[in-house]
Design a protein around this motif. Structure first.
Motif, PDB file in Angstrom:
ATOM      1  N   UNK A   1      23.522  21.659 -37.670  1.00  0.00           N
ATOM      2  CA  UNK A   1      22.874  20.910 -36.591  1.00  0.00           C
ATOM      3  C   UNK A   1      22.373  19.551 -37.069  1.00  0.00           C
ATOM      4  N   UNK A   2      21.797  19.515 -38.282  1.00  0.00           N
ATOM      5  CA  UNK A   2      21.251  18.257 -38.790  1.00  0.00           C
ATOM      6  C   UNK A   2      22.350  17.237 -39.050  1.00  0.00           C
ATOM      7  N   UNK A   3      23.471  17.678 -39.572  1.00  0.00           N
ATOM      8  CA  UNK A   3      24.592  16.766 -39.808  1.00  0.00           C
ATOM      9  C   UNK A   3      25.088  16.168 -38.499  1.00  0.00           C
ATOM     10  N   UNK A   4      25.091  16.979 -37.438  1.00  0.00           N
ATOM     11  CA  UNK A   4      25.494  16.469 -36.122  1.00  0.00           C
ATOM     12  C   UNK A   4      24.503  15.428 -35.595  1.00  0.00           C
TER      13      UNK A   4
ATOM     14  N   UNK B   1      22.113  15.945 -45.559  1.00  0.00           N
ATOM     15  CA  UNK B   1      21.681  17.283 -45.958  1.00  0.00           C
ATOM     16  C   UNK B   1      22.104  17.583 -47.390  1.00  0.00           C
ATOM     17  N   UNK B   2      21.149  18.130 -48.146  1.00  0.00           N
ATOM     18  CA  UNK B   2      21.429  18.630 -49.500  1.00  0.00           C
ATOM     19  C   UNK B   2      20.916  20.064 -49.571  1.00  0.00           C
ATOM     20  N   UNK B   3      21.743  20.980 -50.054  1.00  0.00           N
ATOM     21  CA  UNK B   3      21.368  22.398 -50.155  1.00  0.00           C
ATOM     22  C   UNK B   3      21.429  22.831 -51.614  1.00  0.00           C
ATOM     23  N   UNK B   4      20.372  23.508 -52.074  1.00  0.00           N
ATOM     24  CA  UNK B   4      20.353  24.100 -53.412  1.00  0.00           C
ATOM     25  C   UNK B   4      20.501  25.611 -53.268  1.00  0.00           C
ATOM     26  N   UNK B   5      21.522  26.177 -53.907  1.00  0.00           N
ATOM     27  CA  UNK B   5      21.831  27.604 -53.782  1.00  0.00           C
ATOM     28  C   UNK B   5      22.185  28.183 -55.151  1.00  0.00           C
TER      29      UNK B   5
ATOM     30  N   UNK C   1      31.500  20.270 -45.273  1.00  0.00           N
ATOM     31  CA  UNK C   1      32.048  19.261 -46.190  1.00  0.00           C
ATOM     32  C   UNK C   1      31.211  17.984 -46.275  1.00  0.00           C
ATOM     33  N   UNK C   2      30.397  17.702 -45.254  1.00  0.00           N
ATOM     34  CA  UNK C   2      29.591  16.480 -45.267  1.00  0.00           C
ATOM     35  C   UNK C   2      28.262  16.666 -46.003  1.00  0.00           C
ATOM     36  N   UNK C   3      27.916  17.899 -46.318  1.00  0.00           N
ATOM     37  CA  UNK C   3      26.656  18.161 -47.029  1.00  0.00           C
ATOM     38  C   UNK C   3      26.882  18.136 -48.539  1.00  0.00           C
TER      39      UNK C   3
END
Length: 462
Positions: free
Chosen positions: A257-260, A265-269, A283-285
């Motif tokens: 949703x945020x990318x839209x 966005x950056x995610x740490x996993x 792919x955009x994150x």
């Protein structure tokens, strides 16, 4: 195996399949609403704990079994709610229930694999409602990041009206101003519905005077919110970027949703395999493989400069600690996800900013439906929110028929105390009503009150 029950309150006959966190939260709320509850779960120990605590009937077994559903009374049930951890089991439970009885059916479905199929499943399988707590949590989080000044953003009238919760900082222009003067001098297009001060909540009238550090909730049409906040000195621009810790379903839905919305966005996993999946799905994150609770890693990935930070680990304690750390080292807008409800009072004293409870989102949607099903006259509940630790309810009614409350000025209605008719949505326009305005058939009406249990619009009358 049956676990006995002595609960004889009047209400709907409801079967809940699944005694996890969501099932327990639903049981607690629906018991308060006066309904007869029967629980089904394979885990005898967990079932007995919940059934004994709430004094309801419990049946040990597979909720998708026809014989188990018969034992639970499916033939006389008004509603079955399947909230196990398995999407497929939940759908199967509801499908069998629709064949075995004449009841409404609600299924919890969380997997992104089925998200696009929700409308099809609802239509073809005859499901009344599909609930996705992770998706709903992501939507609520995204609404707040779109307006980071807000502590909460609740949506009504298909998004055309919103209720915004925020805290008045010291020296704010509203401090020392009455509600009536605010309407005359600042804006008549918003209505302050609730004020929390020193732990007490108030439904204010025109003479109520605001003070600094008050926490307020106001209703307005969506187009008027930013101009009002700007007038009283609040930031109104959406955040530019978000750092998320944890790569589960909630993180996927939120990032999507945020990318839209044009937010980076950056995610740490932690898990390498999940990082690979997210890299394909988003792919955009930017996806980082690492421990999101590592302070050095958080600094390396820009927490101190981040505009917003959302810890979405599966552990409440980690989310709380990460929020407190982020508030120490950055000016980021922080949103904290909490699954358990047992320590709400403690959490409320930690100054965590925006806190989201996915279980509350789920139960509110279901309770709104249950109240509407219980009442078949004059009006239906479209939306229900519990505010300020459930001390206040905001309810959206669709006015289906004429009644004692329609067709006459609001000033002539004998309304209950501690209640506001906060907004009337008519012909695509959300309006803050005056005493001269009236409710008409076809309107959507938002009621804010400290009373509980309203299931029809005429409940607003004294």
């Amino acid at each position: 195996m049956k676990i006995w029950n002595t609960n004889n309150k009047q209400g709907l006959n409801i079967i809940i399949v699944g005694c996890g966190k969501v099932g327990a939260a639903l049981t607690e709320q629906l018991i308060k609403e006066g309904h007869d509850i029967t629980l089904i779960d394979k885990n005898a120990g967990r079932l007995q704990e919940i059934a004994n605590y709430y004094d309801v009937m419990g049946i040990v077994g597979n909720g998708a079994s026809y014989n188990i559903q018969l034992e639970a009374g499916i033939e006389k049930a008004d509603l079955i709610i399947a909230v196990t951890s398995s999407d497929e089991l939940n759908v199967l439970c509801c499908t069998i229930a629709k064949q075995a009885g004449d009841c409404a059916a609600i299924a919890r479905i969380c997997s992104p694999d089925y998200n696009q199929d929700a409308g099809y499943l609802r239509e073809k399988l005859g499901l009344t409602m599909i609930i996705n707590p992770d998706l709903e949590m992501a939507r609520e989080t995204a609404r707040i990041l779109f307006l980071p000044t807000a502590l909460e953003v609740n949506s009504f009238a298909h998004g055309q009206a919103e209720m915004i919760k925020c805290q008045l900082p010291p020296d704010n222009i509203l401090a020392g101003m009455s509600i009536a003067d605010l309407g005359k001098n600042i804006s008549s297009e918003i209505l302050i519905c609730v004020v929390e001060r020193d732990g007490e909540v108030y439904i204010p009238d025109g003479s109520f005077v605001l003070e600094e550090n008050d926490t307020i909730s106001f209703v307005s049409s969506r187009r008027s919110i930013r101009s009002f906040l700007h007038k009283i000195g609040f930031q109104t621009k959406q955040v530019k970027d978000t750092l998320i810790v944890g790569g589960g379903k909630s993180s996927y839905y939120l990032a999507h949703q945020l990318l839209q919305m044009g937010i980076d966005v950056k995610i740490i996993e932690k898990k390498v395999s999940r990082c690979e999946e997210l890299s394909i799905l988003l792919p955009e994150a930017i996806i980082i493989n690492g421990d999101g609770t590592d302070q050095e890693l958080l600094k390396e990935e820009g927490l101190e400069q981040a505009k917003s930070f959302v810890p979405l680990t599966g552990i409440d304690e980690e989310n709380v600690m990460l929020t407190l750390y982020a508030k120490q080292v950055s000016n980021a807008k922080v949103i904290t996800k909490i699954n358990r409800m047992t320590f709400k009072n403690v959490i409320g004293n930690l100054n965590l900013g925006s806190v989201i409870y996915p279980r509350m989102i789920t139960s509110e949607a279901i309770i709104a439906f249950v109240r509407a099903k219980k009442n078949s006259m004059n009006s239906n509940i479209e939306t229900l929110y519990h505010l300020f630790d459930s001390r206040v309810e905001a309810i959206e009614f669709m006015v289906d028929e004429a009644s004692e409350v329609t067709g006459q000025p609001l000033m002539n209605l004998d309304l209950k105390k501690n209640l506001l008719v906060a907004c009337i949505y008519r012909n695509g326009i959300a309006k803050i009503p005056s005493g001269q305005d009236n409710i008409q058939v076809g309107d959507t009406v938002i009621i804010v009150t400290t009373h509980t249990g309203f299931d029809k619009l005429t409940d607003i009358l004294a």
